[in-house]
Write a protein that holds these residues in place. Structure first.
Motif, PDB file in Angstrom:
ATOM      1  N   CYS A  68      17.003  50.768 -23.454  1.00 48.60           N
ATOM      2  CA  CYS A  68      16.240  50.162 -22.358  1.00 48.60           C
ATOM      3  C   CYS A  68      15.593  51.230 -21.486  1.00 48.60           C
ATOM      4  O   CYS A  68      16.260  52.183 -21.064  1.00 48.60           O
ATOM      5  N   CYS A 156      14.344  43.225 -20.912  1.00 51.18           N
ATOM      6  CA  CYS A 156      15.803  43.338 -20.909  1.00 51.18           C
ATOM      7  C   CYS A 156      16.289  43.100 -22.328  1.00 51.18           C
ATOM      8  O   CYS A 156      16.013  42.048 -22.910  1.00 51.18           O
ATOM      9  N   HIS A 157      16.999  44.083 -22.877  1.00 52.32           N
ATOM     10  CA  HIS A 157      17.429  44.006 -24.270  1.00 52.32           C
ATOM     11  C   HIS A 157      18.775  43.310 -24.445  1.00 52.32           C
ATOM     12  O   HIS A 157      19.186  43.057 -25.585  1.00 52.32           O
ATOM     13  N   LEU A 159      19.477  40.347 -22.662  1.00 52.29           N
ATOM     14  CA  LEU A 159      19.150  38.920 -22.596  1.00 52.29           C
ATOM     15  C   LEU A 159      18.635  38.426 -23.948  1.00 52.29           C
ATOM     16  O   LEU A 159      18.099  39.194 -24.751  1.00 52.29           O
ATOM     17  N   GLY A 164      14.291  37.899 -22.504  1.00 51.98           N
ATOM     18  CA  GLY A 164      14.315  39.339 -22.259  1.00 51.98           C
ATOM     19  C   GLY A 164      12.997  40.033 -22.516  1.00 51.98           C
ATOM     20  O   GLY A 164      12.661  41.018 -21.842  1.00 51.98           O
TER      21      GLY A 164
END
Length: 431
Positions: A68, A156-157, A159, A164
């Motif tokens: 991320c 967002c990795h 979610l 995400g």
């Protein structure tokens, strides 16, 4: 010295490196054991200091590149610089240290750690939202380490990918609304077939904003709900009706839930956790089982498939109603549910005085100490304890072993929240 050099000796439970400098402990964000680094102080305290890595002088063989781009700023993840296998080792060490230091106990056998998908697993979460005039944009993200600030995320990795990978799109959507300053948060809730977003808005929405939100849902195949006031005010915008549910394969059970209900965030780990719980409980056809902090029936209904009877108790009356409805939904007639605040003493109630050979505890972070003042009763000889906080599990393990005559037969960790500092664990106690 402005950027002193330190050597990292160990790792804290929340992913910070531990160093010693001039006889004082320094917690260093972004550092791993064995590394040498130049650090920059964040905050000085009397007994310890906090710092972050300014420059790595040597790298641990364990270090990996965080996936991320926001790692180190967003407060959601603590361990993306460690591979998943090492993360689970750190968490098991945290559990072991808590057992020894707090509970003065240790398991007779360590269970193999449970893991599942490490990315795109989070089906439940809450994104904070704030319109920032200086940036002329809606900042959407989790809180930073300093909770006064929201991390300005683009992706967002952890979610589910349906959400995400659309953080930027959500920011643009909110920025286009007349109510851009009134959207406070977005609750994410995903069932097996539907991903739902609940927009909390502080003032009523004009019709044009409602249409933009609906169009976003249609475009991205996301259910859109609105929350103008408290939790009971949540209602669907699109589609008009919503059936959120997830399937527990092990027990051939469907659990329906509402968007703000508590569910385990990691669907794959939940399946594995239920399987392990049933194995440890060793439920037989003539068993009567007590399931405390039962929620929607996540464990209760799978247990009911194997036991003579199961009683679930939960403090949230809405969850109790939905647990009973889920029993009916799945044609289960040997499960009974009661609403009771389990932080209070219920020793005189009929459900507490009944006989249970086996018991399951799945309490919140505060643990189950209040329950252990009056339970388990004499006939209970097997307890499985599922925990989201190693400190409260360790404390309660000490109570079960030293006050109630159980032994801590088995324990282990389950990586419900990969890349975060949260430690989920499970323990088996036998009289």
């Amino acid at each position: 010295m402005h950027n002193p050099e330190v050597e990292i000796e160990s790792l804290t439970h929340d992913g910070r490196g531990v160093a010693r400098l001039d006889g004082k402990t320094v917690f260093v964000a972004g550092a791993l054991p064995g590394e040498r680094a130049l650090i920059r102080y964040i905050k000085r305290h009397r007994n310890y200091d906090e710092a972050r890595v300014e420059e790595l002088l040597s790298r641990s063989v364990d270090r990996v590149e965080p996936r991320c781009p926001h790692f180190g700023v967003c407060g959601g993840c603590a361990f993306q610089h460690l591979p998943a296998g090492r993360q689970i080792e750190v968490k098991q060490n945290v559990l072991a240290e808590n057992f020894e230091r707090i509970g003065k106990v240790s398991p007779e056998r360590w269970l193999p750690p449970l893991g599942d998908e490490e990315w795109g697993y989070r089906r439940k979460g809450r994104l904070s939202v704030k319109w920032v005039e200086q940036k002329n944009k809606a900042v959407v993200g989790f809180r930073e380490d300093n909770p006064r600030f929201i991390a300005d995320l683009s992706v967002c990795h952890t979610l589910l990918p349906e959400v995400g990978r659309r953080i930027d799109a959500l920011s643009e959507l909110i920025g286009s609304l007349e109510a851009r300053r009134e959207i406070a948060q977005i609750e994410i809730a995903a069932g097996d077939d539907t991903v739902a977003l609940v927009f909390r808005h502080l003032l009523p929405l004009v019709e044009a904003d409602r249409e933009k939100l609906k169009a976003f849902g249609v475009q991205h195949d996301l259910a859109i709900l609105l929350q103008p006031k408290g939790p009971d005010s949540v209602h669907p915008l699109w589609p008009e009706t919503l059936d959120l549910y997830f399937r527990i394969v092990e027990a051939d059970v469907d659990l329906a839930f509402k968007p703000l209900d508590f569910i385990q965030v990691n669907a794959g780990m939940n399946q594995r956790m239920i399987r392990r719980t049933l194995d440890l409980l060793d439920v037989q056809a003539d068993d009567v089982v007590l399931d405390l902090f039962c929620g929607l029936g996540n464990f209760t209904l799978p247990i009911a498939r194997h036991a003579a009877a199961v009683v679930g108790v939960e403090g949230d009356e809405g969850l109790v109603a939905r647990a009973a409805a889920n029993a009916e939904r799945n044609d289960i007639d040997n499960a009974r549910f009661h609403a009771a605040d389990l932080l209070l003493n219920h020793a005189s109630t009929a459900w507490a005085r009944a006989g249970y050979g086996k018991m399951l505890l799945d309490p919140p972070r505060s643990g189950a100490a209040a329950v252990l003042d009056y339970l388990p009763r004499k006939g209970t000889d097997r307890i499985v304890y599922v925990s989201c906080h190693p400190g409260s599990l360790a404390r309660d393990a000490g109570i079960l072993v030293n006050r109630h005559g159980f032994r801590l037969a088995e324990a282990g960790v389950m990586d419900m929240f990969p890349h975060t500092a949260l430690v989920e664990s499970i323990a088996l106690f036998i009289r």
